[in-house]
Design a protein around this motif. Structure first.
Motif, PDB file in Angstrom:
ATOM      1  N   SER B 127     -24.250  20.819 -15.666  1.00  0.00           N
ATOM      2  CA  SER B 127     -23.897  22.232 -15.529  1.00  0.00           C
ATOM      3  C   SER B 127     -22.801  22.605 -16.513  1.00  0.00           C
ATOM      4  O   SER B 127     -22.740  23.717 -17.012  1.00  0.00           O
ATOM      5  CB  SER B 127     -23.455  22.532 -14.097  1.00  0.00           C
ATOM      6  OG  SER B 127     -22.413  21.641 -13.743  1.00  0.00           O
ATOM      7  N   LEU B 128     -21.937  21.654 -16.812  1.00  0.00           N
ATOM      8  CA  LEU B 128     -20.839  21.931 -17.735  1.00  0.00           C
ATOM      9  C   LEU B 128     -21.312  21.892 -19.188  1.00  0.00           C
ATOM     10  O   LEU B 128     -20.895  22.696 -20.009  1.00  0.00           O
ATOM     11  CB  LEU B 128     -19.731  20.887 -17.521  1.00  0.00           C
ATOM     12  CG  LEU B 128     -18.569  20.927 -18.512  1.00  0.00           C
ATOM     13  CD1 LEU B 128     -17.717  22.155 -18.251  1.00  0.00           C
ATOM     14  CD2 LEU B 128     -17.727  19.661 -18.401  1.00  0.00           C
ATOM     15  N   ALA B 132     -20.185  24.396 -22.022  1.00  0.00           N
ATOM     16  CA  ALA B 132     -19.033  23.970 -22.822  1.00  0.00           C
ATOM     17  C   ALA B 132     -19.377  23.964 -24.313  1.00  0.00           C
ATOM     18  O   ALA B 132     -18.583  24.411 -25.142  1.00  0.00           O
ATOM     19  CB  ALA B 132     -18.580  22.578 -22.380  1.00  0.00           C
ATOM     20  N   ILE B 133     -20.572  23.489 -24.652  1.00  0.00           N
ATOM     21  CA  ILE B 133     -20.968  23.477 -26.069  1.00  0.00           C
ATOM     22  C   ILE B 133     -21.010  24.917 -26.599  1.00  0.00           C
ATOM     23  O   ILE B 133     -20.514  25.209 -27.691  1.00  0.00           O
ATOM     24  CB  ILE B 133     -22.335  22.779 -26.266  1.00  0.00           C
ATOM     25  CG1 ILE B 133     -22.200  21.291 -25.948  1.00  0.00           C
ATOM     26  CG2 ILE B 133     -22.850  22.986 -27.693  1.00  0.00           C
ATOM     27  CD1 ILE B 133     -23.499  20.524 -26.056  1.00  0.00           C
ATOM     28  N   THR B 134     -21.573  25.815 -25.798  1.00  0.00           N
ATOM     29  CA  THR B 134     -21.656  27.211 -26.221  1.00  0.00           C
ATOM     30  C   THR B 134     -20.262  27.789 -26.470  1.00  0.00           C
ATOM     31  O   THR B 134     -20.016  28.409 -27.512  1.00  0.00           O
ATOM     32  CB  THR B 134     -22.387  28.046 -25.147  1.00  0.00           C
ATOM     33  OG1 THR B 134     -23.644  27.421 -24.887  1.00  0.00           O
ATOM     34  CG2 THR B 134     -22.624  29.454 -25.605  1.00  0.00           C
ATOM     35  N   PHE B 174     -17.955  18.017 -31.165  1.00  0.00           N
ATOM     36  CA  PHE B 174     -16.682  17.895 -30.430  1.00  0.00           C
ATOM     37  C   PHE B 174     -16.944  17.573 -28.958  1.00  0.00           C
ATOM     38  O   PHE B 174     -16.334  16.680 -28.387  1.00  0.00           O
ATOM     39  CB  PHE B 174     -15.867  19.192 -30.554  1.00  0.00           C
ATOM     40  CG  PHE B 174     -15.222  19.353 -31.896  1.00  0.00           C
ATOM     41  CD1 PHE B 174     -14.094  18.600 -32.222  1.00  0.00           C
ATOM     42  CD2 PHE B 174     -15.728  20.223 -32.840  1.00  0.00           C
ATOM     43  CE1 PHE B 174     -13.488  18.733 -33.458  1.00  0.00           C
ATOM     44  CE2 PHE B 174     -15.132  20.361 -34.081  1.00  0.00           C
ATOM     45  CZ  PHE B 174     -14.012  19.613 -34.396  1.00  0.00           C
ATOM     46  N   TYR B 175     -17.874  18.311 -28.366  1.00  0.00           N
ATOM     47  CA  TYR B 175     -18.126  18.112 -26.939  1.00  0.00           C
ATOM     48  C   TYR B 175     -18.575  16.677 -26.659  1.00  0.00           C
ATOM     49  O   TYR B 175     -18.223  16.102 -25.609  1.00  0.00           O
ATOM     50  CB  TYR B 175     -19.185  19.102 -26.436  1.00  0.00           C
ATOM     51  CG  TYR B 175     -19.475  18.896 -24.969  1.00  0.00           C
ATOM     52  CD1 TYR B 175     -18.569  19.311 -23.998  1.00  0.00           C
ATOM     53  CD2 TYR B 175     -20.628  18.222 -24.546  1.00  0.00           C
ATOM     54  CE1 TYR B 175     -18.793  19.077 -22.659  1.00  0.00           C
ATOM     55  CE2 TYR B 175     -20.862  17.988 -23.205  1.00  0.00           C
ATOM     56  CZ  TYR B 175     -19.940  18.413 -22.264  1.00  0.00           C
ATOM     57  OH  TYR B 175     -20.167  18.158 -20.935  1.00  0.00           O
ATOM     58  N   ALA B 194     -28.185  24.388 -25.468  1.00  0.00           N
ATOM     59  CA  ALA B 194     -27.036  25.065 -26.077  1.00  0.00           C
ATOM     60  C   ALA B 194     -27.354  25.489 -27.515  1.00  0.00           C
ATOM     61  O   ALA B 194     -27.002  26.598 -27.941  1.00  0.00           O
ATOM     62  CB  ALA B 194     -25.810  24.156 -26.052  1.00  0.00           C
ATOM     63  N   ALA B 195     -28.040  24.624 -28.258  1.00  0.00           N
ATOM     64  CA  ALA B 195     -28.360  24.948 -29.654  1.00  0.00           C
ATOM     65  C   ALA B 195     -29.288  26.161 -29.726  1.00  0.00           C
ATOM     66  O   ALA B 195     -29.126  27.035 -30.593  1.00  0.00           O
ATOM     67  CB  ALA B 195     -28.991  23.741 -30.352  1.00  0.00           C
ATOM     68  N   LEU B 196     -30.240  26.237 -28.788  1.00  0.00           N
ATOM     69  CA  LEU B 196     -31.167  27.371 -28.797  1.00  0.00           C
ATOM     70  C   LEU B 196     -30.441  28.668 -28.434  1.00  0.00           C
ATOM     71  O   LEU B 196     -30.706  29.719 -29.028  1.00  0.00           O
ATOM     72  CB  LEU B 196     -32.338  27.116 -27.838  1.00  0.00           C
ATOM     73  CG  LEU B 196     -33.271  25.972 -28.258  1.00  0.00           C
ATOM     74  CD1 LEU B 196     -34.354  25.745 -27.210  1.00  0.00           C
ATOM     75  CD2 LEU B 196     -33.897  26.248 -29.625  1.00  0.00           C
ATOM     76  N   VAL B 197     -29.529  28.564 -27.462  1.00  0.00           N
ATOM     77  CA  VAL B 197     -28.748  29.750 -27.088  1.00  0.00           C
ATOM     78  C   VAL B 197     -27.955  30.246 -28.292  1.00  0.00           C
ATOM     79  O   VAL B 197     -27.947  31.443 -28.618  1.00  0.00           O
ATOM     80  CB  VAL B 197     -27.803  29.435 -25.900  1.00  0.00           C
ATOM     81  CG1 VAL B 197     -26.767  30.540 -25.718  1.00  0.00           C
ATOM     82  CG2 VAL B 197     -28.603  29.236 -24.623  1.00  0.00           C
TER      83      VAL B 197
END
Lengths: 181, 212
Positions: B127-128, B132-134, B174-175, B194-197
């Protein structure tokens, strides 16, 4: 076309090295080609050619403000025509036309002389009066009154550096305003 | 204003020239990357077993996957800032990261597993992870957009999507130093999300701000 393209590339290299006379010659030399391409693009889209000159000016501004994206080892013409095509498509879209513009519209046109009746260019002139006063006065002095940077500086009691900055900002704001239309 | 006069003004402005887009982007990354590093250290911190985790090839593979996305995305972004450039064959560079990820997935499949597949996908922090990446990617995306505005991309949405992928790749790098889930299945699910977002966000912003 080969000779013309090589000449443009040489002129742009000199311009990048600080030769503003070469730069002036280059812009003068590309303008009739851009004008012919813009007229042809408009007529293909079934539009009257009376706005061709506005498109030409929009292209010239973009060429000026984006010239650092030209790779000095590459020929100048493909770069120029890519910008011209982008601006022509933009202009047609703003008039509600979705058309495919062939890049050859520009590459293969025969330069047209300025038409006998001078076409009024409205867009830049309209936006000129909306600029911040400093930028407007400097642009008017240099473009409309053909004054040099030096003369403009003494006329407006500014330093030459401040005139240069105002000129550049003024051109950039004009381009931004054209984009927003 | 007639065109000859405009040309006169442009010629008078010849000595004002912007720096190349590559330089602008490098400066943007030099400013934003330390900010993102600080964001990570202050909020989540790096995982406590970082040193011993480095001996786990699946932990190391996460950095390989994220950098294999970020570096090609940087290179392609700079390329696309030229008006005459098209995506063309450059798009293949973007397959490097998924390729490494698929190899890692296959390697993991062939190994005896202590945890069932769904447990590995959901991991400890799913969930994080994507959120967090975003968040870590956002400052990088902002900086990249400011730099790429100096370019002249013919397809602003695509250039923006590339900036999104670049920021996601760097943010995820970083994450990954915090992330305790090393399974390639976890990475393939949540890092990819996250990459797609970020790519979608970059495309939406790019189509507005990267027009010239």
């Amino acid at each position: 076309m080969r000779g013309r393209d090589d000449e443009w590339t040489d002129l742009m290299r000199s311009a990048n090295a600080g030769d503003s006379v070469a730069y002036h010659r280059l812009l003068k030399s590309v303008t009739p080609v851009l004008r012919a391409g813009a007229r042809q693009g408009l007529s293909r889209a079934g539009q009257p050619p009376d706005q061709a000159e506005d498109i030409v000016q929009d292209i010239l501004l973009a060429v000026h403000l984006k010239r650092h994206t030209w790779d000095a080892n590459a020929p100048f013409a493909p770069w120029l025509f890519a910008i011209a095509r982008n601006k022509l498509i933009d202009a047609l879209r703003r008039r509600g036309r979705r058309v495919f513009v062939n890049i050859d519209d520009f590459a293969e046109t025969i330069p047209s002389e300025p038409p006998a009746e001078t076409l009024p260019t409205v867009e830049i002139s309209n936006h000129l009066s909306d600029l911040p006063p400093r930028q407007r006065d400097v642009l008017r002095s240099i473009a409309v009154d053909s004054a040099s940077i030096k003369t403009t500086a003494s006329k407006l009691s500014m330093t030459e550096g401040a005139v240069r900055v105002a000129l550049h900002r003024g051109l950039a704001s004009l381009a931004a305003k054209l984009r927003k239309d | 204003m007639d065109t000859d006069r405009l040309i006169q003004a442009l010629a008078a402005d010849n000595d004002q020239r912007a720096r190349p887009v590559s330089t602008q982007l490098a400066m943007a990354l030099l400013v934003t990357l330390p900010v993102v590093a600080a964001m990570l250290l202050v909020t989540l911190g790096i995982r406590p077993d970082f040193m011993s985790a480095m001996r786990n090839p699946f932990f190391d593979a996460k950095f390989l996957v994220t950098l294999a996305l970020a570096i090609p995305a940087i290179v392609i972004s700079v390329h696309l800032s030229k008006p005459e450039a098209s995506l063309g064959g450059w798009i293949w560079l973007l397959l490097l990261s998924p390729f490494i990820l698929i190899v890692a997935l296959i390697v993991e499949m062939t190994m005896p597993q202590r945890a069932p597949m769904m447990v590995r996908i959901i991991g400890r922090n799913s969930s994080l992870c994507s959120a967090a990446i975003t968040l870590l990617s956002l400052p990088i995306l902002g900086g990249a957009m400011i730099a790429l505005r100096h370019g002249a991309p013919s397809r602003p949405a695509i250039a923006g999507a590339l900036a999104g992928l670049m920021s996601a790749g760097l943010g995820a790098t970083f994450y990954a130093a915090h992330c305790a889930d090393d399974s390639p299945l976890f990475v393939a699910t949540w890092y990819t999300l996250a990459a797609l977002v970020m790519a979608a966000l970059g495309a939406a912003i790019g189509s507005k701000v990267l027009r010239y």
